[in-house]
Design a protein around this motif. Structure first.
Motif, PDB file in Angstrom:
ATOM      1  N   THR A   1     108.382  61.827  35.278  1.00  0.00           N
ATOM      2  CA  THR A   1     109.760  61.698  34.804  1.00  0.00           C
ATOM      3  C   THR A   1     110.177  62.917  33.990  1.00  0.00           C
ATOM      4  N   PHE A   2     109.321  63.323  33.059  1.00  0.00           N
ATOM      5  CA  PHE A   2     109.634  64.466  32.210  1.00  0.00           C
ATOM      6  C   PHE A   2     109.770  65.744  33.035  1.00  0.00           C
ATOM      7  N   MET A   3     108.843  65.976  33.952  1.00  0.00           N
ATOM      8  CA  MET A   3     108.859  67.208  34.749  1.00  0.00           C
ATOM      9  C   MET A   3     110.085  67.266  35.657  1.00  0.00           C
ATOM     10  N   LEU A   4     110.444  66.143  36.270  1.00  0.00           N
ATOM     11  CA  LEU A   4     111.613  66.124  37.148  1.00  0.00           C
ATOM     12  C   LEU A   4     112.899  66.378  36.358  1.00  0.00           C
ATOM     13  N   LEU A   5     113.039  65.715  35.208  1.00  0.00           N
ATOM     14  CA  LEU A   5     114.240  65.910  34.396  1.00  0.00           C
ATOM     15  C   LEU A   5     114.298  67.324  33.835  1.00  0.00           C
ATOM     16  N   ALA A   6     113.150  67.851  33.401  1.00  0.00           N
ATOM     17  CA  ALA A   6     113.117  69.220  32.875  1.00  0.00           C
ATOM     18  C   ALA A   6     113.484  70.216  33.962  1.00  0.00           C
ATOM     19  N   ALA A   7     112.984  70.000  35.179  1.00  0.00           N
ATOM     20  CA  ALA A   7     113.296  70.898  36.297  1.00  0.00           C
ATOM     21  C   ALA A   7     114.789  70.873  36.605  1.00  0.00           C
ATOM     22  N   VAL A   8     115.380  69.682  36.548  1.00  0.00           N
ATOM     23  CA  VAL A   8     116.819  69.564  36.795  1.00  0.00           C
ATOM     24  C   VAL A   8     117.596  70.317  35.725  1.00  0.00           C
ATOM     25  N   MET A   9     117.231  70.117  34.461  1.00  0.00           N
ATOM     26  CA  MET A   9     117.944  70.773  33.361  1.00  0.00           C
ATOM     27  C   MET A   9     117.826  72.292  33.442  1.00  0.00           C
ATOM     28  N   LEU A  10     116.666  72.789  33.875  1.00  0.00           N
ATOM     29  CA  LEU A  10     116.418  74.233  33.885  1.00  0.00           C
ATOM     30  C   LEU A  10     116.948  74.932  35.132  1.00  0.00           C
ATOM     31  N   TYR A  11     116.787  74.300  36.288  1.00  0.00           N
ATOM     32  CA  TYR A  11     116.988  75.028  37.547  1.00  0.00           C
ATOM     33  C   TYR A  11     118.086  74.500  38.453  1.00  0.00           C
ATOM     34  N   ILE A  12     118.700  73.373  38.109  1.00  0.00           N
ATOM     35  CA  ILE A  12     119.614  72.759  39.068  1.00  0.00           C
ATOM     36  C   ILE A  12     120.836  73.616  39.360  1.00  0.00           C
ATOM     37  N   PHE A  13     121.414  74.266  38.343  1.00  0.00           N
ATOM     38  CA  PHE A  13     122.632  75.037  38.589  1.00  0.00           C
ATOM     39  C   PHE A  13     122.389  76.270  39.468  1.00  0.00           C
ATOM     40  N   PRO A  14     121.314  77.046  39.225  1.00  0.00           N
ATOM     41  CA  PRO A  14     121.040  78.162  40.145  1.00  0.00           C
ATOM     42  C   PRO A  14     120.793  77.696  41.575  1.00  0.00           C
ATOM     43  N   ILE A  15     120.076  76.581  41.737  1.00  0.00           N
ATOM     44  CA  ILE A  15     119.773  76.068  43.077  1.00  0.00           C
ATOM     45  C   ILE A  15     121.046  75.591  43.772  1.00  0.00           C
ATOM     46  N   VAL A  16     121.881  74.824  43.040  1.00  0.00           N
ATOM     47  CA  VAL A  16     123.133  74.328  43.615  1.00  0.00           C
ATOM     48  C   VAL A  16     124.052  75.488  43.976  1.00  0.00           C
ATOM     49  N   SER A  17     124.066  76.525  43.130  1.00  0.00           N
ATOM     50  CA  SER A  17     124.906  77.699  43.408  1.00  0.00           C
ATOM     51  C   SER A  17     124.483  78.390  44.698  1.00  0.00           C
ATOM     52  N   ILE A  18     123.168  78.460  44.926  1.00  0.00           N
ATOM     53  CA  ILE A  18     122.660  79.072  46.159  1.00  0.00           C
ATOM     54  C   ILE A  18     123.060  78.233  47.370  1.00  0.00           C
ATOM     55  N   ILE A  19     122.950  76.916  47.224  1.00  0.00           N
ATOM     56  CA  ILE A  19     123.260  76.010  48.341  1.00  0.00           C
ATOM     57  C   ILE A  19     124.753  76.054  48.686  1.00  0.00           C
TER      58      ILE A  19
ATOM     59  N   ILE B   1     119.025  60.994  41.929  1.00  0.00           N
ATOM     60  CA  ILE B   1     117.877  61.087  42.841  1.00  0.00           C
ATOM     61  C   ILE B   1     116.571  61.028  42.053  1.00  0.00           C
ATOM     62  N   VAL B   2     116.544  61.680  40.887  1.00  0.00           N
ATOM     63  CA  VAL B   2     115.363  61.615  40.015  1.00  0.00           C
ATOM     64  C   VAL B   2     115.069  60.168  39.651  1.00  0.00           C
ATOM     65  N   LEU B   3     116.098  59.422  39.276  1.00  0.00           N
ATOM     66  CA  LEU B   3     115.914  58.005  38.968  1.00  0.00           C
ATOM     67  C   LEU B   3     115.332  57.272  40.174  1.00  0.00           C
ATOM     68  N   GLY B   4     115.824  57.602  41.365  1.00  0.00           N
ATOM     69  CA  GLY B   4     115.311  56.975  42.583  1.00  0.00           C
ATOM     70  C   GLY B   4     113.847  57.289  42.826  1.00  0.00           C
ATOM     71  N   VAL B   5     113.448  58.530  42.582  1.00  0.00           N
ATOM     72  CA  VAL B   5     112.046  58.928  42.766  1.00  0.00           C
ATOM     73  C   VAL B   5     111.144  58.166  41.798  1.00  0.00           C
ATOM     74  N   VAL B   6     111.553  58.076  40.543  1.00  0.00           N
ATOM     75  CA  VAL B   6     110.758  57.348  39.550  1.00  0.00           C
ATOM     76  C   VAL B   6     110.692  55.867  39.903  1.00  0.00           C
ATOM     77  N   PHE B   7     111.803  55.331  40.393  1.00  0.00           N
ATOM     78  CA  PHE B   7     111.818  53.922  40.805  1.00  0.00           C
ATOM     79  C   PHE B   7     110.829  53.686  41.950  1.00  0.00           C
ATOM     80  N   LEU B   8     110.792  54.597  42.915  1.00  0.00           N
ATOM     81  CA  LEU B   8     109.862  54.461  44.035  1.00  0.00           C
ATOM     82  C   LEU B   8     108.415  54.583  43.567  1.00  0.00           C
ATOM     83  N   TYR B   9     108.158  55.496  42.627  1.00  0.00           N
ATOM     84  CA  TYR B   9     106.810  55.626  42.059  1.00  0.00           C
ATOM     85  C   TYR B   9     106.400  54.315  41.398  1.00  0.00           C
TER      86      TYR B   9
END
Length: 236
Positions: free
Chosen positions: A14-32, A52-60
């Motif tokens: 949970t922590f790693m997914l949320l941290a990755a979103v906070m750090l990298y989501i805007f550059p990735i979305v901008s590229i897409i 989607i992060v919530l969904g992944v944690v729910f599936l885990y």
């Protein structure tokens, strides 16, 4: 693997997914999208990724932990209690957050986060984005921070205090990407208040409503006024 081991991996995931979103989501979305900078569309996509992060944690939780997502059974309260609880939590967080923010600004001469100010500008008169963003912050962050992580930390360390403090620290750290001390300390304080409430009253719905209202009121005030320093209180 033991249940506590699965809980530990779930918390780390949970922590790693949320941290990755906070750090990298805007550059990735901008590229897409091929759009540079933070735009309303890019920000909307970033909030969808948080769901989607919530969904992944729910599936885990469903397939690996095989335990209830909310380990603490939800307690039922009257409408009157809901209203009093939301108002009380809102005032405690607003007054306490304002006090901490003033102390930090006086002692460090810290300015409002440029990233937050840039984000605030994209919400101007975009009421769908405001509501969706506030609902995402309220629902996803409370379900993951208080509903999912806090009780599992409590069980791992066999300590209610550990559940409150560690979940609040994680909440503060995840907001550190906004680049100011205030955006760590104030979310930590709010996270601690919410975690204490959840420990005492076991109702995640009240926290979701209060979290939504806290961000929604701040964004709406900034939408109609020039009081930009209210961005320091956002927990998006």
């Amino acid at each position: 693997m033991s249940v506590l081991g699965k809980y530990s991996i779930g918390i780390l995931l949970t922590f790693m997914l949320l941290a990755a979103v906070m750090l990298y989501i805007f550059p990735i979305v901008s590229i897409i999208t091929g759009t540079k900078g933070i735009t309303s569309n890019n920000f909307l996509l970033s909030r969808i990724v948080i769901w989607i992060v919530l969904g992944v944690v729910f599936l885990y939780n469903l397939f690996i932990e095989k335990q209830p997502f909310l380990l603490k059974e939800e307690k039922k309260y009257s409408i009157g209690f809901y209203i009093k609880a939301v108002i009380s939590l809102y005032l405690i967080c607003a007054i306490g957050g304002a006090f901490l923010n003033v102390i930090i600004r006086i002692s460090t001469h810290e300015q409002t986060s440029n990233k937050l100010l840039q984000l605030v500008s994209i919400f101007k008169n975009d009421y769908f984005l405001i509501i969706f963003t506030c609902f995402t912050a309220g629902a996803v962050e409370e379900l993951l921070m208080r509903g999912y992580m806090q009780p599992r930390i409590e069980k791992i360390y066999n300590s209610p205090i550990a559940g409150v403090i560690i979940s609040a620290i994680v909440f503060g750290i995840l907001h550190s990407t906004y680049g100011t001390i205030g955006q760590i300390v104030v979310p930590f304080f709010i996270g601690a208040v919410f975690a204490m409430f959840y420990k005492l009253y076991s109702n995640i719905k009240i926290l979701i409503i209060c979290h939504f209202m806290f961000d929604f009121v701040s964004l709406m005030i900034m939408n109609f006024t020039e009081i930009k320093h209210l961005s320091a209180f956002l927990t998006l």
